[in-house]
Write a protein that holds these residues in place. Structure first.
Motif, PDB file in Angstrom:
ATOM      1  N   TYR A  50       0.852  -1.192   0.000  1.00 30.36           N
ATOM      2  CA  TYR A  50       0.000   0.000   0.000  1.00 30.36           C
ATOM      3  C   TYR A  50       0.888   1.243   0.000  1.00 30.36           C
ATOM      4  O   TYR A  50       2.054   1.195   0.386  1.00 30.36           O
ATOM      5  CB  TYR A  50      -0.939   0.021   1.206  1.00 30.36           C
ATOM      6  N   GLN A  80      -0.821   8.496   0.837  1.00 24.90           N
ATOM      7  CA  GLN A  80      -0.842   9.813   0.195  1.00 24.90           C
ATOM      8  C   GLN A  80      -1.144  10.843   1.297  1.00 24.90           C
ATOM      9  O   GLN A  80      -2.294  11.137   1.592  1.00 24.90           O
ATOM     10  CB  GLN A  80      -1.908   9.857  -0.898  1.00 24.90           C
ATOM     11  N   VAL A 111      -5.814  17.724   5.624  1.00 23.17           N
ATOM     12  CA  VAL A 111      -7.247  17.466   5.499  1.00 23.17           C
ATOM     13  C   VAL A 111      -8.012  18.623   6.143  1.00 23.17           C
ATOM     14  O   VAL A 111      -7.768  18.949   7.305  1.00 23.17           O
ATOM     15  CB  VAL A 111      -7.627  16.131   6.172  1.00 23.17           C
ATOM     16  N   PHE A 167     -14.280  17.732   5.101  1.00 18.66           N
ATOM     17  CA  PHE A 167     -14.228  16.266   5.202  1.00 18.66           C
ATOM     18  C   PHE A 167     -15.484  15.735   5.899  1.00 18.66           C
ATOM     19  O   PHE A 167     -16.113  14.778   5.428  1.00 18.66           O
ATOM     20  CB  PHE A 167     -12.967  15.860   5.979  1.00 18.66           C
ATOM     21  N   SER A 226     -18.661  16.126   3.736  1.00 15.32           N
ATOM     22  CA  SER A 226     -18.718  15.115   2.673  1.00 15.32           C
ATOM     23  C   SER A 226     -19.211  13.777   3.218  1.00 15.32           C
ATOM     24  O   SER A 226     -20.056  13.114   2.613  1.00 15.32           O
ATOM     25  CB  SER A 226     -17.342  14.957   2.037  1.00 15.32           C
ATOM     26  N   ASP A 264      -3.737  10.381   5.335  1.00 16.64           N
ATOM     27  CA  ASP A 264      -4.217   9.912   4.042  1.00 16.64           C
ATOM     28  C   ASP A 264      -5.738  10.005   4.062  1.00 16.64           C
ATOM     29  O   ASP A 264      -6.430   9.153   4.631  1.00 16.64           O
ATOM     30  CB  ASP A 264      -3.754   8.468   3.807  1.00 16.64           C
ATOM     31  N   GLY A 265      -6.278  11.058   3.464  1.00 17.22           N
ATOM     32  CA  GLY A 265      -7.711  11.324   3.519  1.00 17.22           C
ATOM     33  C   GLY A 265      -8.551  10.228   2.906  1.00 17.22           C
ATOM     34  O   GLY A 265      -9.638   9.899   3.419  1.00 17.22           O
ATOM     35  N   MET A 266      -8.084   9.613   1.812  1.00 12.28           N
ATOM     36  CA  MET A 266      -8.847   8.562   1.153  1.00 12.28           C
ATOM     37  C   MET A 266      -9.005   7.338   2.056  1.00 12.28           C
ATOM     38  O   MET A 266     -10.098   6.763   2.171  1.00 12.28           O
ATOM     39  CB  MET A 266      -8.167   8.163  -0.158  1.00 12.28           C
ATOM     40  N   LYS A 267      -7.926   6.972   2.716  1.00 13.95           N
ATOM     41  CA  LYS A 267      -7.992   5.804   3.601  1.00 13.95           C
ATOM     42  C   LYS A 267      -8.847   6.111   4.827  1.00 13.95           C
ATOM     43  O   LYS A 267      -9.618   5.257   5.291  1.00 13.95           O
ATOM     44  CB  LYS A 267      -6.583   5.367   4.008  1.00 13.95           C
ATOM     45  N   GLU A 319     -11.346   8.169   4.967  1.00 16.21           N
ATOM     46  CA  GLU A 319     -12.731   8.179   4.514  1.00 16.21           C
ATOM     47  C   GLU A 319     -13.257   6.753   4.357  1.00 16.21           C
ATOM     48  O   GLU A 319     -14.394   6.450   4.749  1.00 16.21           O
ATOM     49  CB  GLU A 319     -12.846   8.926   3.178  1.00 16.21           C
ATOM     50  N   GLN A 320     -12.427   5.871   3.835  1.00 14.17           N
ATOM     51  CA  GLN A 320     -12.861   4.481   3.663  1.00 14.17           C
ATOM     52  C   GLN A 320     -13.120   3.827   5.027  1.00 14.17           C
ATOM     53  O   GLN A 320     -14.080   3.071   5.184  1.00 14.17           O
ATOM     54  CB  GLN A 320     -11.801   3.690   2.896  1.00 14.17           C
TER      55      GLN A 320
END
Length: 467
Positions: A307, A310, A314, A319, A322, A352-355, A357-358
Protein backbone atom coordinates in the motif's frame (compact mmCIF):
# COMPACT_ATOMS: atom_id res chain seq x y z
CA UNK A 1 16.11 -41.56 24.03
CA UNK A 2 16.51 -40.32 20.51
CA UNK A 3 20.03 -40.10 19.17
CA UNK A 4 19.66 -36.44 18.30
CA UNK A 5 17.28 -35.58 21.14
CA UNK A 6 17.63 -32.41 23.15
CA UNK A 7 18.22 -34.41 26.36
CA UNK A 8 21.29 -36.09 24.85
CA UNK A 9 22.61 -32.88 23.29
CA UNK A 10 22.20 -30.78 26.42
CA UNK A 11 23.55 -33.59 28.60
CA UNK A 12 26.68 -33.98 26.49
CA UNK A 13 27.18 -30.23 26.35
CA UNK A 14 26.96 -29.89 30.15
CA UNK A 15 29.29 -32.88 30.64
CA UNK A 16 31.86 -31.41 28.24
CA UNK A 17 31.74 -28.14 30.16
CA UNK A 18 31.99 -30.01 33.47
CA UNK A 19 34.99 -32.09 32.32
CA UNK A 20 36.70 -29.04 30.82
CA UNK A 21 36.75 -27.63 34.35
CA UNK A 22 37.34 -30.84 36.32
CA UNK A 23 40.29 -32.24 34.33
CA UNK A 24 42.46 -29.07 34.46
CA UNK A 25 41.56 -28.73 38.15
CA UNK A 26 42.69 -32.33 38.85
CA UNK A 27 45.93 -31.73 36.93
CA UNK A 28 46.54 -28.58 38.95
CA UNK A 29 45.99 -30.44 42.24
CA UNK A 30 48.43 -33.14 41.10
CA UNK A 31 51.07 -30.53 40.27
CA UNK A 32 50.54 -28.81 43.61
CA UNK A 33 51.03 -32.09 45.56
CA UNK A 34 54.14 -32.94 43.55
CA UNK A 35 55.68 -29.50 44.00
CA UNK A 36 54.92 -29.39 47.72
CA UNK A 37 56.51 -32.80 48.34
CA UNK A 38 59.47 -31.99 46.10
CA UNK A 39 60.09 -28.73 47.96
CA UNK A 40 59.83 -30.57 51.27
CA UNK A 41 62.37 -33.23 50.16
CA UNK A 42 64.72 -30.60 48.71
CA UNK A 43 64.66 -28.49 51.84
CA UNK A 44 65.17 -31.55 54.05
CA UNK A 45 68.20 -32.71 52.07
CA UNK A 46 69.69 -29.20 51.98
CA UNK A 47 69.24 -28.86 55.73
CA UNK A 48 70.98 -32.21 56.29
CA UNK A 49 73.88 -31.19 54.02
CA UNK A 50 74.34 -27.95 55.92
CA UNK A 51 74.33 -29.79 59.25
CA UNK A 52 77.07 -32.13 57.95
CA UNK A 53 79.07 -29.06 56.91
CA UNK A 54 78.84 -27.83 60.51
CA UNK A 55 80.03 -31.20 61.83
CA UNK A 56 82.99 -31.18 59.44
CA UNK A 57 84.22 -27.59 59.78
CA UNK A 58 83.01 -26.12 63.04
CA UNK A 59 83.20 -29.27 65.18
CA UNK A 60 86.44 -30.33 63.43
CA UNK A 61 85.32 -33.91 62.82
CA UNK A 62 86.90 -35.83 60.01
CA UNK A 63 84.77 -37.10 57.12
CA UNK A 64 85.63 -40.67 58.19
CA UNK A 65 84.21 -40.12 61.68
CA UNK A 66 81.10 -38.46 60.36
CA UNK A 67 80.57 -41.20 57.75
CA UNK A 68 80.84 -44.08 60.24
CA UNK A 69 78.58 -42.26 62.65
CA UNK A 70 75.92 -41.69 59.96
CA UNK A 71 75.96 -45.34 58.86
CA UNK A 72 74.58 -46.34 62.23
CA UNK A 73 71.23 -44.61 61.89
CA UNK A 74 71.07 -42.51 58.73
CA UNK A 75 68.54 -43.55 56.06
CA UNK A 76 70.12 -41.52 53.23
CA UNK A 77 73.25 -42.41 51.29
CA UNK A 78 76.12 -39.96 51.97
CA UNK A 79 79.35 -39.55 50.00
CA UNK A 80 82.31 -37.36 50.97
CA UNK A 81 84.84 -35.96 48.54
CA UNK A 82 88.10 -34.02 49.00
CA UNK A 83 89.27 -30.75 47.54
CA UNK A 84 90.48 -32.52 44.39
CA UNK A 85 87.06 -33.96 43.64
CA UNK A 86 87.95 -37.55 44.59
CA UNK A 87 85.46 -39.62 46.60
CA UNK A 88 86.95 -40.52 49.99
CA UNK A 89 84.00 -42.26 51.69
CA UNK A 90 80.82 -43.87 50.40
CA UNK A 91 79.72 -45.99 47.50
CA UNK A 92 76.55 -45.82 45.41
CA UNK A 93 75.96 -46.47 41.72
CA UNK A 94 78.93 -45.08 39.75
CA UNK A 95 80.05 -42.96 42.68
CA UNK A 96 82.66 -45.18 44.39
CA UNK A 97 85.63 -44.43 46.65
CA UNK A 98 88.60 -43.18 44.65
CA UNK A 99 86.48 -42.08 41.70
CA UNK A 100 86.64 -38.50 40.51
CA UNK A 101 83.56 -36.30 40.05
CA UNK A 102 82.96 -34.66 36.66
CA UNK A 103 85.10 -31.55 36.17
CA UNK A 104 82.00 -29.48 35.49
CA UNK A 105 80.60 -30.32 38.93
CA UNK A 106 83.96 -29.62 40.59
CA UNK A 107 84.11 -26.19 38.93
CA UNK A 108 80.62 -25.37 40.21
CA UNK A 109 81.47 -26.50 43.75
CA UNK A 110 84.70 -24.49 43.79
CA UNK A 111 82.63 -21.45 42.87
CA UNK A 112 80.40 -22.04 45.87
CA UNK A 113 77.48 -23.40 43.85
CA UNK A 114 75.41 -26.43 44.80
CA UNK A 115 74.66 -29.27 42.38
CA UNK A 116 71.42 -31.27 42.35
CA UNK A 117 69.54 -33.68 40.11
CA UNK A 118 68.07 -37.18 39.78
CA UNK A 119 69.72 -40.54 39.17
CA UNK A 120 68.33 -44.04 38.52
CA UNK A 121 70.00 -47.03 40.19
CA UNK A 122 69.53 -49.95 37.81
CA UNK A 123 70.82 -52.45 40.41
CA UNK A 124 68.15 -51.66 42.99
CA UNK A 125 65.68 -50.16 40.48
CA UNK A 126 65.39 -47.03 42.61
CA UNK A 127 65.19 -43.37 41.70
CA UNK A 128 67.38 -41.03 43.75
CA UNK A 129 67.51 -37.33 44.26
CA UNK A 130 71.08 -36.12 44.86
CA UNK A 131 72.35 -32.86 46.32
CA UNK A 132 76.02 -31.78 46.52
CA UNK A 133 76.99 -29.17 49.11
CA UNK A 134 80.48 -27.56 48.79
CA UNK A 135 82.54 -27.33 52.01
CA UNK A 136 84.69 -24.23 52.59
CA UNK A 137 87.08 -23.48 55.46
CA UNK A 138 88.16 -19.83 55.59
CA UNK A 139 87.15 -19.48 51.95
CA UNK A 140 89.34 -22.42 50.99
CA UNK A 141 87.58 -25.27 49.22
CA UNK A 142 87.91 -28.39 51.38
CA UNK A 143 85.64 -30.76 49.45
CA UNK A 144 81.95 -31.57 49.49
CA UNK A 145 79.12 -33.76 50.67
CA UNK A 146 76.78 -35.68 48.33
CA UNK A 147 73.46 -36.83 49.78
CA UNK A 148 71.35 -39.37 47.88
CA UNK A 149 67.72 -39.63 48.92
CA UNK A 150 65.38 -42.22 47.41
CA UNK A 151 62.38 -40.60 45.75
CA UNK A 152 60.53 -43.86 45.10
CA UNK A 153 58.49 -43.15 48.18
CA UNK A 154 57.55 -39.80 46.67
CA UNK A 155 56.58 -41.53 43.45
CA UNK A 156 54.56 -44.14 45.30
CA UNK A 157 52.72 -41.49 47.27
CA UNK A 158 52.04 -39.49 44.15
CA UNK A 159 50.77 -42.63 42.41
CA UNK A 160 48.46 -43.26 45.34
CA UNK A 161 47.27 -39.67 45.23
CA UNK A 162 46.69 -39.93 41.50
CA UNK A 163 44.85 -43.24 41.89
CA UNK A 164 42.52 -41.73 44.47
CA UNK A 165 42.16 -38.66 42.35
CA UNK A 166 41.17 -40.71 39.29
CA UNK A 167 38.72 -42.71 41.39
CA UNK A 168 37.23 -39.50 42.74
CA UNK A 169 37.02 -38.06 39.21
CA UNK A 170 35.38 -41.24 37.89
CA UNK A 171 32.86 -41.27 40.76
CA UNK A 172 32.21 -37.55 40.30
CA UNK A 173 31.71 -37.99 36.57
CA UNK A 174 29.26 -40.88 37.09
CA UNK A 175 27.29 -38.90 39.65
CA UNK A 176 27.43 -35.81 37.43
CA UNK A 177 26.19 -37.82 34.44
CA UNK A 178 23.25 -39.08 36.45
CA UNK A 179 22.36 -35.65 37.83
CA UNK A 180 22.97 -33.94 34.50
CA UNK A 181 20.71 -36.19 32.49
CA UNK A 182 18.05 -36.12 35.20
CA UNK A 183 18.08 -32.32 35.32
CA UNK A 184 18.19 -32.01 31.52
CA UNK A 185 15.36 -34.53 31.21
CA UNK A 186 13.33 -32.67 33.83
CA UNK A 187 13.92 -29.28 32.21
CA UNK A 188 13.34 -30.52 28.67
CA UNK A 189 10.07 -32.34 29.40
CA UNK A 190 7.99 -29.21 28.68
CA UNK A 191 9.87 -28.71 25.38
CA UNK A 192 9.23 -32.31 24.36
CA UNK A 193 5.54 -31.92 25.19
CA UNK A 194 5.43 -28.67 23.22
CA UNK A 195 7.08 -30.40 20.26
CA UNK A 196 4.42 -33.13 20.32
CA UNK A 197 1.67 -30.52 20.65
CA UNK A 198 2.98 -28.48 17.70
CA UNK A 199 3.19 -31.63 15.56
CA UNK A 200 -0.43 -32.41 16.44
CA UNK A 201 -1.37 -28.84 15.52
CA UNK A 202 0.55 -29.21 12.25
CA UNK A 203 -1.49 -32.34 11.52
CA UNK A 204 -4.65 -30.28 11.88
CA UNK A 205 -5.64 -31.22 15.44
CA UNK A 206 -6.25 -27.62 16.48
CA UNK A 207 -7.88 -28.55 19.80
CA UNK A 208 -4.46 -29.62 21.13
CA UNK A 209 -3.31 -27.67 24.20
CA UNK A 210 -0.04 -27.51 26.14
CA UNK A 211 -0.19 -27.80 29.92
CA UNK A 212 1.35 -24.63 31.39
CA UNK A 213 2.78 -25.12 34.91
CA UNK A 214 5.19 -22.20 35.23
CA UNK A 215 5.41 -18.47 34.70
CA UNK A 216 8.90 -18.47 33.15
CA UNK A 217 9.97 -18.44 29.51
CA UNK A 218 8.84 -22.06 29.02
CA UNK A 219 5.43 -21.19 30.44
CA UNK A 220 5.25 -18.19 28.15
CA UNK A 221 6.16 -20.40 25.16
CA UNK A 222 3.46 -22.90 26.13
CA UNK A 223 0.88 -20.11 26.39
CA UNK A 224 1.97 -18.81 22.99
CA UNK A 225 1.49 -22.27 21.45
CA UNK A 226 -1.99 -22.48 23.02
CA UNK A 227 -2.82 -19.03 21.69
CA UNK A 228 -1.55 -20.04 18.27
CA UNK A 229 -3.76 -23.14 18.34
CA UNK A 230 -6.78 -21.04 19.25
CA UNK A 231 -6.02 -18.50 16.53
CA UNK A 232 -5.50 -21.20 13.91
CA UNK A 233 -8.72 -22.90 14.97
CA UNK A 234 -10.60 -19.62 14.71
CA UNK A 235 -8.96 -18.91 11.37
CA UNK A 236 -9.93 -22.33 10.03
CA UNK A 237 -13.51 -21.89 11.14
CA UNK A 238 -13.80 -18.37 9.73
CA UNK A 239 -12.03 -19.41 6.53
CA UNK A 240 -14.48 -22.27 6.04
CA UNK A 241 -17.36 -19.92 6.72
CA UNK A 242 -15.85 -17.33 4.42
CA UNK A 243 -15.38 -19.80 1.58
CA UNK A 244 -18.93 -21.00 2.03
CA UNK A 245 -20.21 -17.41 2.11
CA UNK A 246 -18.10 -16.34 -0.84
CA UNK A 247 -19.26 -19.37 -2.81
CA UNK A 248 -22.84 -18.43 -2.01
CA UNK A 249 -22.27 -14.72 -2.67
CA UNK A 250 -20.61 -15.48 -6.00
CA UNK A 251 -23.14 -18.11 -7.00
CA UNK A 252 -26.19 -15.97 -6.22
CA UNK A 253 -25.35 -12.87 -8.32
CA UNK A 254 -23.93 -15.12 -11.03
CA UNK A 255 -27.23 -17.04 -11.15
CA UNK A 256 -29.17 -13.78 -11.33
CA UNK A 257 -26.90 -12.42 -14.04
CA UNK A 258 -27.15 -15.58 -16.14
CA UNK A 259 -30.90 -15.96 -15.57
CA UNK A 260 -31.94 -12.41 -16.39
CA UNK A 261 -29.44 -12.17 -19.24
CA UNK A 262 -31.01 -15.28 -20.78
CA UNK A 263 -34.49 -13.78 -20.34
CA UNK A 264 -33.38 -10.67 -22.19
CA UNK A 265 -31.52 -12.68 -24.81
CA UNK A 266 -34.57 -14.86 -25.47
CA UNK A 267 -36.87 -11.84 -25.51
CA UNK A 268 -39.02 -13.09 -22.66
CA UNK A 269 -40.35 -9.73 -21.61
CA UNK A 270 -43.54 -7.99 -22.63
CA UNK A 271 -42.96 -4.30 -22.01
CA UNK A 272 -40.00 -1.91 -21.93
CA UNK A 273 -40.70 -1.45 -18.21
CA UNK A 274 -40.22 -5.15 -17.61
CA UNK A 275 -36.99 -5.05 -19.61
CA UNK A 276 -35.85 -2.14 -17.44
CA UNK A 277 -36.55 -4.17 -14.28
CA UNK A 278 -34.48 -7.05 -15.63
CA UNK A 279 -31.65 -4.66 -16.46
CA UNK A 280 -31.86 -3.14 -12.95
CA UNK A 281 -31.53 -6.58 -11.38
CA UNK A 282 -28.51 -7.31 -13.56
CA UNK A 283 -26.98 -3.94 -12.63
CA UNK A 284 -27.55 -4.51 -8.89
CA UNK A 285 -26.08 -8.00 -8.89
CA UNK A 286 -23.12 -6.84 -10.97
CA UNK A 287 -22.50 -4.04 -8.45
CA UNK A 288 -22.68 -6.52 -5.57
CA UNK A 289 -20.21 -8.79 -7.34
CA UNK A 290 -17.87 -5.90 -8.12
CA UNK A 291 -17.92 -4.79 -4.47
CA UNK A 292 -17.08 -8.27 -3.25
CA UNK A 293 -14.19 -8.60 -5.70
CA UNK A 294 -12.91 -5.10 -4.79
CA UNK A 295 -12.91 -5.89 -1.06
CA UNK A 296 -11.15 -9.21 -1.61
CA UNK A 297 -8.51 -7.50 -3.73
CA UNK A 298 -8.02 -4.73 -1.15
CA UNK A 299 -7.68 -7.24 1.67
CA UNK A 300 -5.19 -9.29 -0.33
CA UNK A 301 -3.00 -6.23 -0.94
CA UNK A 302 -3.09 -5.29 2.73
CA UNK A 303 -2.12 -8.82 3.77
CA UNK A 304 0.89 -8.59 1.48
CA UNK A 305 1.81 -5.15 2.83
CA UNK A 306 1.39 -3.46 -0.53
CA UNK A 307 0.00 0.00 0.00
CA UNK A 308 1.04 3.61 -0.49
CA UNK A 309 0.17 6.52 1.75
CA UNK A 310 -0.84 9.81 0.19
CA UNK A 311 -0.26 12.27 3.04
CA UNK A 312 -1.97 15.62 2.71
CA UNK A 313 -3.58 18.26 4.88
CA UNK A 314 -7.25 17.47 5.50
CA UNK A 315 -9.79 20.27 5.91
CA UNK A 316 -11.85 18.85 8.75
CA UNK A 317 -15.07 20.75 8.07
CA UNK A 318 -15.14 19.85 4.36
CA UNK A 319 -14.23 16.27 5.20
CA UNK A 320 -17.04 15.92 7.76
CA UNK A 321 -19.62 17.53 5.47
CA UNK A 322 -18.72 15.11 2.67
CA UNK A 323 -19.15 12.16 5.00
CA UNK A 324 -22.43 13.55 6.32
CA UNK A 325 -23.83 13.86 2.82
CA UNK A 326 -22.98 10.25 2.02
CA UNK A 327 -24.27 8.79 5.28
CA UNK A 328 -27.50 10.86 5.19
CA UNK A 329 -28.50 9.39 1.86
CA UNK A 330 -28.10 5.77 2.98
CA UNK A 331 -29.61 6.42 6.44
CA UNK A 332 -32.65 8.09 4.90
CA UNK A 333 -33.40 4.90 2.95
CA UNK A 334 -34.02 3.18 6.31
CA UNK A 335 -35.67 6.17 8.01
CA UNK A 336 -32.72 6.75 10.36
CA UNK A 337 -31.42 10.10 11.63
CA UNK A 338 -27.81 10.83 10.62
CA UNK A 339 -25.99 13.42 12.71
CA UNK A 340 -22.44 14.80 12.75
CA UNK A 341 -20.69 16.87 15.41
CA UNK A 342 -17.27 18.52 15.41
CA UNK A 343 -15.77 19.48 18.80
CA UNK A 344 -12.46 21.07 19.65
CA UNK A 345 -9.99 23.55 18.25
CA UNK A 346 -9.15 23.71 14.59
CA UNK A 347 -5.75 21.94 14.30
CA UNK A 348 -3.80 21.24 11.15
CA UNK A 349 -4.45 17.59 10.30
CA UNK A 350 -2.16 15.60 8.00
CA UNK A 351 -3.11 12.05 6.99
CA UNK A 352 -4.22 9.91 4.04
CA UNK A 353 -7.71 11.32 3.52
CA UNK A 354 -8.85 8.56 1.15
CA UNK A 355 -7.99 5.80 3.60
CA UNK A 356 -9.55 7.67 6.54
CA UNK A 357 -12.73 8.18 4.51
CA UNK A 358 -12.86 4.48 3.66
CA UNK A 359 -12.46 3.56 7.36
CA UNK A 360 -15.28 5.85 8.46
CA UNK A 361 -17.57 4.89 5.56
CA UNK A 362 -17.08 1.21 6.41
CA UNK A 363 -18.00 1.89 10.05
CA UNK A 364 -20.94 4.12 9.13
CA UNK A 365 -22.27 1.66 6.55
CA UNK A 366 -21.96 -1.14 9.09
CA UNK A 367 -23.82 0.96 11.69
CA UNK A 368 -26.65 1.78 9.26
CA UNK A 369 -26.97 -1.84 8.08
CA UNK A 370 -27.42 -3.13 11.63
CA UNK A 371 -29.66 -0.33 12.94
CA UNK A 372 -33.40 -0.72 12.32
CA UNK A 373 -34.61 2.41 14.11
CA UNK A 374 -33.14 5.43 15.88
CA UNK A 375 -30.02 7.19 14.69
CA UNK A 376 -26.42 6.94 13.57
CA UNK A 377 -23.99 9.63 14.73
CA UNK A 378 -20.48 10.68 13.72
CA UNK A 379 -18.70 12.75 16.37
CA UNK A 380 -15.23 14.25 15.98
CA UNK A 381 -13.21 15.17 19.10
CA UNK A 382 -10.09 17.22 18.30
CA UNK A 383 -8.08 16.72 21.50
CA UNK A 384 -4.72 18.11 22.47
CA UNK A 385 -2.55 15.24 21.21
CA UNK A 386 -4.85 13.26 18.91
CA UNK A 387 -8.19 13.13 17.12
CA UNK A 388 -11.07 10.78 17.90
CA UNK A 389 -13.71 9.87 15.31
CA UNK A 390 -16.66 8.29 17.13
CA UNK A 391 -19.27 6.31 15.16
CA UNK A 392 -22.27 5.48 17.34
CA UNK A 393 -25.63 3.81 16.61
CA UNK A 394 -28.76 2.54 18.32
CA UNK A 395 -28.67 -0.82 16.58
CA UNK A 396 -28.79 -4.42 17.76
CA UNK A 397 -25.43 -4.28 19.51
CA UNK A 398 -22.80 -7.01 19.55
CA UNK A 399 -22.89 -9.95 21.99
CA UNK A 400 -19.92 -10.16 24.38
CA UNK A 401 -18.97 -13.56 22.98
CA UNK A 402 -18.43 -11.97 19.55
CA UNK A 403 -16.77 -8.70 20.57
CA UNK A 404 -13.22 -10.08 20.56
CA UNK A 405 -13.66 -11.45 17.02
CA UNK A 406 -15.37 -8.67 15.11
CA UNK A 407 -12.12 -7.35 13.58
CA UNK A 408 -11.13 -10.82 12.39
CA UNK A 409 -11.19 -11.35 8.67
CA UNK A 410 -14.35 -13.00 7.34
CA UNK A 411 -16.14 -12.81 10.68
CA UNK A 412 -19.78 -11.71 10.87
CA UNK A 413 -21.96 -11.51 13.97
CA UNK A 414 -25.26 -12.24 12.21
CA UNK A 415 -24.48 -14.62 9.39
CA UNK A 416 -28.12 -14.89 8.33
CA UNK A 417 -28.20 -11.21 7.30
CA UNK A 418 -25.32 -11.35 4.84
CA UNK A 419 -27.49 -11.12 1.76
CA UNK A 420 -29.89 -8.58 3.23
CA UNK A 421 -27.11 -6.18 4.19
CA UNK A 422 -24.70 -7.01 1.39
CA UNK A 423 -21.96 -7.70 3.91
CA UNK A 424 -19.04 -10.03 3.31
CA UNK A 425 -17.43 -9.98 6.76
CA UNK A 426 -14.50 -7.94 5.41
CA UNK A 427 -15.54 -4.37 6.22
CA UNK A 428 -14.32 -4.17 9.81
CA UNK A 429 -11.16 -6.16 9.05
CA UNK A 430 -10.35 -3.73 6.23
CA UNK A 431 -11.10 -0.74 8.48
CA UNK A 432 -8.79 -2.09 11.18
CA UNK A 433 -5.94 -2.69 8.72
CA UNK A 434 -6.37 0.76 7.17
CA UNK A 435 -6.28 2.37 10.63
CA UNK A 436 -2.94 0.68 11.34
CA UNK A 437 -1.56 1.95 8.03
CA UNK A 438 -2.23 5.57 9.03
CA UNK A 439 -0.83 5.07 12.58
CA UNK A 440 -4.26 4.81 14.15
CA UNK A 441 -6.34 2.34 16.15
CA UNK A 442 -9.98 1.34 16.44
CA UNK A 443 -11.72 0.54 19.72
CA UNK A 444 -15.22 -0.82 20.16
CA UNK A 445 -17.82 -0.52 22.93
CA UNK A 446 -21.14 -2.32 22.58
CA UNK A 447 -24.15 -3.40 24.58
CA UNK A 448 -26.58 -5.89 23.14
CA UNK A 449 -29.96 -4.41 22.09
CA UNK A 450 -28.73 -0.88 22.90
CA UNK A 451 -26.14 -0.02 20.30
CA UNK A 452 -22.47 0.07 19.39
CA UNK A 453 -19.74 2.69 19.56
CA UNK A 454 -16.55 2.63 17.46
CA UNK A 455 -13.70 5.04 18.32
CA UNK A 456 -11.01 5.70 15.71
CA UNK A 457 -7.94 7.40 17.23
CA UNK A 458 -5.42 9.14 14.96
CA UNK A 459 -2.40 11.42 15.42
CA UNK A 460 -2.47 14.91 13.92
CA UNK A 461 0.39 14.02 11.62
CA UNK A 462 2.08 10.89 10.30
CA UNK A 463 5.26 10.44 8.32
CA UNK A 464 4.93 9.77 4.63
CA UNK A 465 6.04 6.27 3.74
CA UNK A 466 5.69 3.85 0.88
CA UNK A 467 5.09 0.21 1.64
Amino acid sequence: MRRKGIVLKLGLLIMVLFLSILIPFAFLIDRIFLNVYSIYLNDNVKSLAQSLEVEWIEKNQSPEEIYHHLNLFFEHEVIFLNQNGHITHGNIMEFNEGNHLPDEWIAQLQNGETVEGERYNSDTEENFYYFIEPIFNDEAFEGGVIIFSSIDELHNKMHNVRDWMFRAIAATVLIAIGYTFFIVWYLSRPLVKMEKATREIAKGNLTTRVEVNSQDELGSLGSAINDLSVELNNYRKTRSEFLANISHELRTPTSYLIGYANLIKQGKYETPEELGRYASVIEGEASRLAKLIQELFALSKMEEGEYTLQIQEVDMEDFIQSLHAKMKLKAAEKGLAANVQLNGNDHAFFTDGMKLEQILLNLLENAINYTEQGWVNLQVEMKEEHIEFIVEDTGAGIPKSDQSLIFDRFYRVDKSRSRATGGTGLGLAIASELAKQISGAIQMESEENKGTRFIVTLPYSIENQDM
